[in-house]
Motif scaffolding. Structure first.
Motif, mmCIF file in Angstrom:
data_model
loop_
_atom_site.group_PDB
_atom_site.id
_atom_site.type_symbol
_atom_site.label_atom_id
_atom_site.label_comp_id
_atom_site.label_asym_id
_atom_site.label_seq_id
_atom_site.Cartn_x
_atom_site.Cartn_y
_atom_site.Cartn_z
ATOM 1 N N GLU A 125 0.890 -1.980 0.064
ATOM 2 C CA GLU A 125 0.023 -0.057 -0.038
ATOM 3 C C GLU A 125 0.635 1.462 -0.009
ATOM 4 O O GLU A 125 1.148 1.915 -0.991
ATOM 5 C CB GLU A 125 -1.153 0.353 0.857
ATOM 6 C CG GLU A 125 -2.428 1.377 1.591
ATOM 7 C CD GLU A 125 -2.817 1.329 0.736
ATOM 8 O OE1 GLU A 125 -3.038 2.608 -0.147
ATOM 9 O OE2 GLU A 125 -3.364 0.042 -0.601
ATOM 10 N N ARG A 128 2.035 1.844 -3.505
ATOM 11 C CA ARG A 128 1.147 2.042 -4.115
ATOM 12 C C ARG A 128 0.396 3.446 -4.374
ATOM 13 O O ARG A 128 -0.457 4.297 -4.689
ATOM 14 C CB ARG A 128 -0.218 1.145 -4.564
ATOM 15 C CG ARG A 128 -1.262 1.058 -4.882
ATOM 16 C CD ARG A 128 -2.536 0.256 -4.828
ATOM 17 N NE ARG A 128 -3.487 1.026 -3.720
ATOM 18 C CZ ARG A 128 -3.584 2.035 -3.846
ATOM 19 N NH1 ARG A 128 -4.169 2.584 -5.259
ATOM 20 N NH2 ARG A 128 -5.134 2.931 -3.000
ATOM 21 N N SER A 129 1.019 3.822 -3.304
ATOM 22 C CA SER A 129 0.608 5.124 -2.822
ATOM 23 C C SER A 129 1.718 6.636 -3.446
ATOM 24 O O SER A 129 1.778 8.064 -2.452
ATOM 25 C CB SER A 129 -0.092 5.338 -1.557
ATOM 26 O OG SER A 129 0.560 5.221 -0.840
ATOM 27 N N GLU A 143 -0.906 -6.787 -6.495
ATOM 28 C CA GLU A 143 -1.490 -6.032 -7.019
ATOM 29 C C GLU A 143 -0.428 -5.345 -8.499
ATOM 30 O O GLU A 143 0.354 -5.655 -9.295
ATOM 31 C CB GLU A 143 -0.850 -4.936 -5.953
ATOM 32 C CG GLU A 143 -0.914 -3.083 -7.123
ATOM 33 C CD GLU A 143 -2.323 -2.743 -6.391
ATOM 34 O OE1 GLU A 143 -2.436 -2.112 -7.169
ATOM 35 O OE2 GLU A 143 -2.640 -3.251 -5.454
#
Length: 285
Positions: A125, A128-129, A143
Motif C-alpha cells: 500500500e 502503491r500510494s 497488485e
C-alpha cells in the motif's frame, strides 16, 4: 581568442565557420564594449595590442572556468545524492536490509535512506500510494499497477525453545506437529501467509494459536514457553548462535520462499531507485 592565435581574419572565419565581415563585426563590438583597441591592422600583419593580450588572457580563463562548470554540473547529476525511501516488510527490514544499506552507503556516502517497516500488505500500500520509492516484501501481491521482481531466496524453519520435546527428537515427522501450540505473525504478513499454507496443505490441527505482530516478540515468547513458530532463518540467526533457540529437525524438504522488490513503474526513472534495483540484482542469491 582564435583571431589572436591565428592572426588572420580569413583563417579565423574559416575555423569558426563564419563570414569574414561577421568576424570583423564581432571584434568591433568587443572593442566598443571594452572601449579599447584590441588589434592593430596593417597590410602585412595583424598585431595584438596590450589590452588585446589582457582580454585574450582573461578570455582563456573564462573559457576554462566555463568548461569546468559544465563538467561540475555533469558530475553533480551523476553524483548519487538525495533520500531513498524504502518500505520493507518486517523480516527484510529488521534482519536483511541493514547490511545491504551499510554496503550501499560505503559506495554512495551522500545518499540518505528512510526506511519504513510494516507487514507485506502495508508495504504494498505504501508503494502503491507513492509514500515510498520502492518496497521489499516477503509475501505475494496481486497488485497489477506495480512491477514486482524476485531478488533473494529465504529459508523458513520451525523454531522452538531448547526445552521443547520435538527439539530433542532426532527426526520429526509432519504427524508430530499435530495439536501443537503455534505462535505466528498477524494477517497481512508474508510469514503468516506461508504458515497458513503449511498448516492447510498438511492438514494440521492447532492446539492453540498466539498471534504476535513482531518477530522479536515471537522469539521472546518461544524462549519462555512451549510453542512452535515458522520463522526465517535470518530472524533466528543470532539466537541459534547464542543457544537461546533451536530448529526442529523436520523430515521434510527445506521450506523456501522468495523476497521481492516492487515499485510503481514511474519510479524506475528516478536515478536512486534505478541504482538501488541494480544493487539488489547484483546481490541476488
Amino acid at each position: 581568442m582564435t583571431l589572436v592565435e591565428v592572426k588572420n581574419f580569413t583563417k579565423t572565419a574559416e575555423i569558426l565557420h563564419l563570414s569574414q565581415p561577421s568576424v570583423s563585426l564581432h571584434i568591433k563590438n568587443l572593442e566598443k564594449e571594452f572601449q579599447t583597441k584590441l588589434f592593430i591592422r596593417s597590410p602585412k600583419k595583424l598585431q595584438v595590442t596590450a589590452t588585446g593580450e589582457l582580454l585574450y588572457d582573461r578570455a582563456k580563463k573564462m573559457i576554462a572556468l566555463y568548461e569546468q562548470t559544465k563538467q561540475d554540473i555533469l558530475e553533480y547529476h551523476d553524483c548519487v545524492k538525495g533520500t531513498l525511501k524504502i518500505g520493507a516488510s518486517f523480516t527484510i527490514g529488521e534482519y536483511v536490509l541493514p547490511s545491504f544499506l551499510l554496503s550501499l552507503q560505503d559506495d554512495y556516502p551522500e545518499l540518505h535512506f528512510e526506511v519504513m517497516i510494516g507487514n507485506t500488505k502495508e508495504i504494498v500500500e505504501l508503494v502503491r500510494s507513492y509514500e515510498t520509492d520502492i518496497g521489499l516484501i516477503e509475501g505475494q501481491t496481486n497488485e497489477k499497477e506495480l512491477a514486482v521482481y524476485p531478488f533473494m531466496q529465504d529459508e523458513l524453519v520451525i523454531v522452538a525453545s531448547n526445552d521443547h520435546p520435538l527439539v530433542h527428537k532426532q527426526e520429526v515427522c509432519i504427524s508430530d506437529l499435530q495439536n501443537q501450540i503455534w505462535i505466528t505473525r498477524e494477517l497481512g504478513s508474508g510469514t503468516r501467509e506461508y504458515f497458513n499454507h503449511f498448516i492447510r496443505s498438511n492438514g494440521l490441527k492447532i492446539k492453540s494459536l498466539m498471534i504476535i505482530s513482531s518477530n522479536q516478540g515471537i522469539k521472546e515468547t518461544l524462549m519462555r514457553g512451549n510453542g512452535l513458530a515458522f520463522l526465517s532463518r535470518h530472524v533466528i540467526e543470532r539466537e541459534l548462535k547464542q543457544g537461546h533457540l533451536s530448529i526442529v529437525c523436520l523430515k521434510h524438504p527445506p521450506f523456501y520462499r522468495t523476497f521481492s522488490y516492487l515499485y510503481a513503474p514511474t519510479m524506475k526513472s528516478k536515478k536512486i531507485v534505478h541504482l538501488f534495483i541494480d544493487f539488489l540484482e547484483r546481490k541476488k542469491m
